[in-house]
Design an enzyme around this catalytic site. Sequence first.
Site, PDB file in Angstrom:
ATOM      1  CG  HIS A 195      -2.005  -1.058   1.156  1.00 18.30           C
ATOM      2  ND1 HIS A 195      -2.471  -1.618  -0.014  1.00 18.30           N
ATOM      3  CD2 HIS A 195      -2.702  -1.685   2.150  1.00 18.30           C
ATOM      4  CE1 HIS A 195      -3.401  -2.513   0.257  1.00 18.30           C
ATOM      5  NE2 HIS A 195      -3.562  -2.591   1.550  1.00 18.30           N
ATOM      6  CG  HIS A 231      -7.681  -0.580   2.551  1.00 19.14           C
ATOM      7  ND1 HIS A 231      -8.231  -1.268   3.602  1.00 19.14           N
ATOM      8  CD2 HIS A 231      -6.686  -1.351   2.088  1.00 19.14           C
ATOM      9  CE1 HIS A 231      -7.569  -2.403   3.766  1.00 19.14           C
ATOM     10  NE2 HIS A 231      -6.628  -2.479   2.856  1.00 19.14           N
ATOM     11  CD  GLU A 289      -8.069  -3.768  -0.311  1.00 18.11           C
ATOM     12  OE1 GLU A 289      -6.923  -3.390  -0.595  1.00 18.11           O
ATOM     13  OE2 GLU A 289      -8.288  -4.670   0.513  1.00 18.11           O
TER      14      GLU A 289
HETATM   15  C1  GLA Z   1      -4.836  -5.232   2.507  1.00 19.07           C
HETATM   16  C2  GLA Z   1      -4.001  -6.442   2.554  1.00 19.07           C
HETATM   17  C3  GLA Z   1      -4.183  -7.155   3.844  1.00 19.07           C
HETATM   18  C4  GLA Z   1      -3.975  -6.230   5.004  1.00 19.07           C
HETATM   19  C5  GLA Z   1      -4.880  -5.049   4.873  1.00 19.07           C
HETATM   20  C6  GLA Z   1      -4.643  -4.047   5.947  1.00 19.07           C
HETATM   21  O1  GLA Z   1      -6.111  -5.453   2.118  1.00 19.07           O
HETATM   22  O2  GLA Z   1      -4.204  -7.309   1.474  1.00 19.07           O
HETATM   23  O3  GLA Z   1      -3.287  -8.229   3.919  1.00 19.07           O
HETATM   24  O4  GLA Z   1      -2.647  -5.807   5.052  1.00 19.07           O
HETATM   25  O5  GLA Z   1      -4.686  -4.427   3.646  1.00 19.07           O
HETATM   26  O6  GLA Z   1      -4.660  -4.608   7.203  1.00 19.07           O
END
Ligand code: GLA
Length: 366
Positions: free
Chosen positions: A121, A192, A331
């Site tokens: 991210h 997110h 997402e």
């Molecule tokens: C994303 C990732 C997860 C986790 C979340 C945040 O969706 O794929 O593994 O890291 O973000 O907690």
Amino acid sequence: MKKNLLVGMLGLVGILAGCASVKTADFDDIKLYTLKNKTGTMVKITNYGATVTSIVTTDREGQMADIALGYNDVSGYMNAVDKPYFGSIVGRYGNRIALGRFSIDGEEYELATNNNANHLHGGVIGFDKVVWDAEVIGAHALRLSYLAKDGEEGYPGNLQIAVTYTLTEDNELKLDYVATTDKKTPVNLTNHTYFNLKGEGEGDILGHELLINAKATTPVDSGLIPTGKIIPVAGTPFDFTTAKAIGRDIGKKDQQLEFGLGYDHNWVLDKGDKDGKMTLAATVYEPTTGRFMEVFTQEPGIQFYCGNFLAGNLKGKAGRTYVNRGGFCLETQHYPDSPNQKNFPSTILNPGEEYKTMTIYRFSAK
Ligand code: GLA
């Protein structure tokens, strides 16, 4: 100030309460905006991380509830120990890049690593942890923009990005993303938000019925990096081609579920001949409240993450505990680790090109 768009100064005071020292943000620039439509649907967004902090929608009886997980002050977002990325825009590359490394035209780049050995991210200070410029557009939209500098978190190129959130009278929350760069760079932007259609803090989401319009997924290794394979979901717990409760197969013995501690994977959306066009990616129905959500996107993939890392150790904005799997994210995105996976659709943006993509979350009840 337009009638239906209340620039929430009171909310702003609330969100600033309890902030101490932070390096990444100038508090004076952090604001909370409210988008409202005639049906009473209301979405709150802060320019810190371009974060959706609240989505209030009706259930089948006309009862309103906030269906987005989040904190009630900005320090929650800034200091989140377990980094849930509640509601934010993540990037420059949403999702993981193996070992934080990739190369473009023979040149190697090394990114900040923040998820064990991998990059997740956007790195240590991703787009969820910076203050965006905000511009109120008309009565129902907010445009947030940010210039990510050449070298930020290790990425090449000055990347100018903008995300416009629009709340329509049809109860659609529309996200328009645009970006341009002055050097070749990977870009993969997504939102997110964690949804719980019963209401944030109202227990787990295992009874929500999910449909994902995808016949295949990209399986991962134990670090949640795709192996590069694209495999059919038929006959596996990953088959959501017809709606089923999220919890139905989550406890089945399956190596992919073990790696993700549940669902935390990318589905390869069925686009048919509509590559790059808006198609229905997923629907979610919550039987007790009747709330229904549809997700449309131009993106080729969707990460369905069902809050496996929520550990029951944090309280949300109304003081209720967020239990394990107390929210889910859908997402919309390009596939994880695309810069290192030659058979995945490219995420490289070239100078002179425009990154342009749209996702819609539509809310109703039945
Ligand atoms: C994303 C990732 C997860 C986790 C979340 C945040 O969706 O794929 O593994 O890291 O973000 O907690």
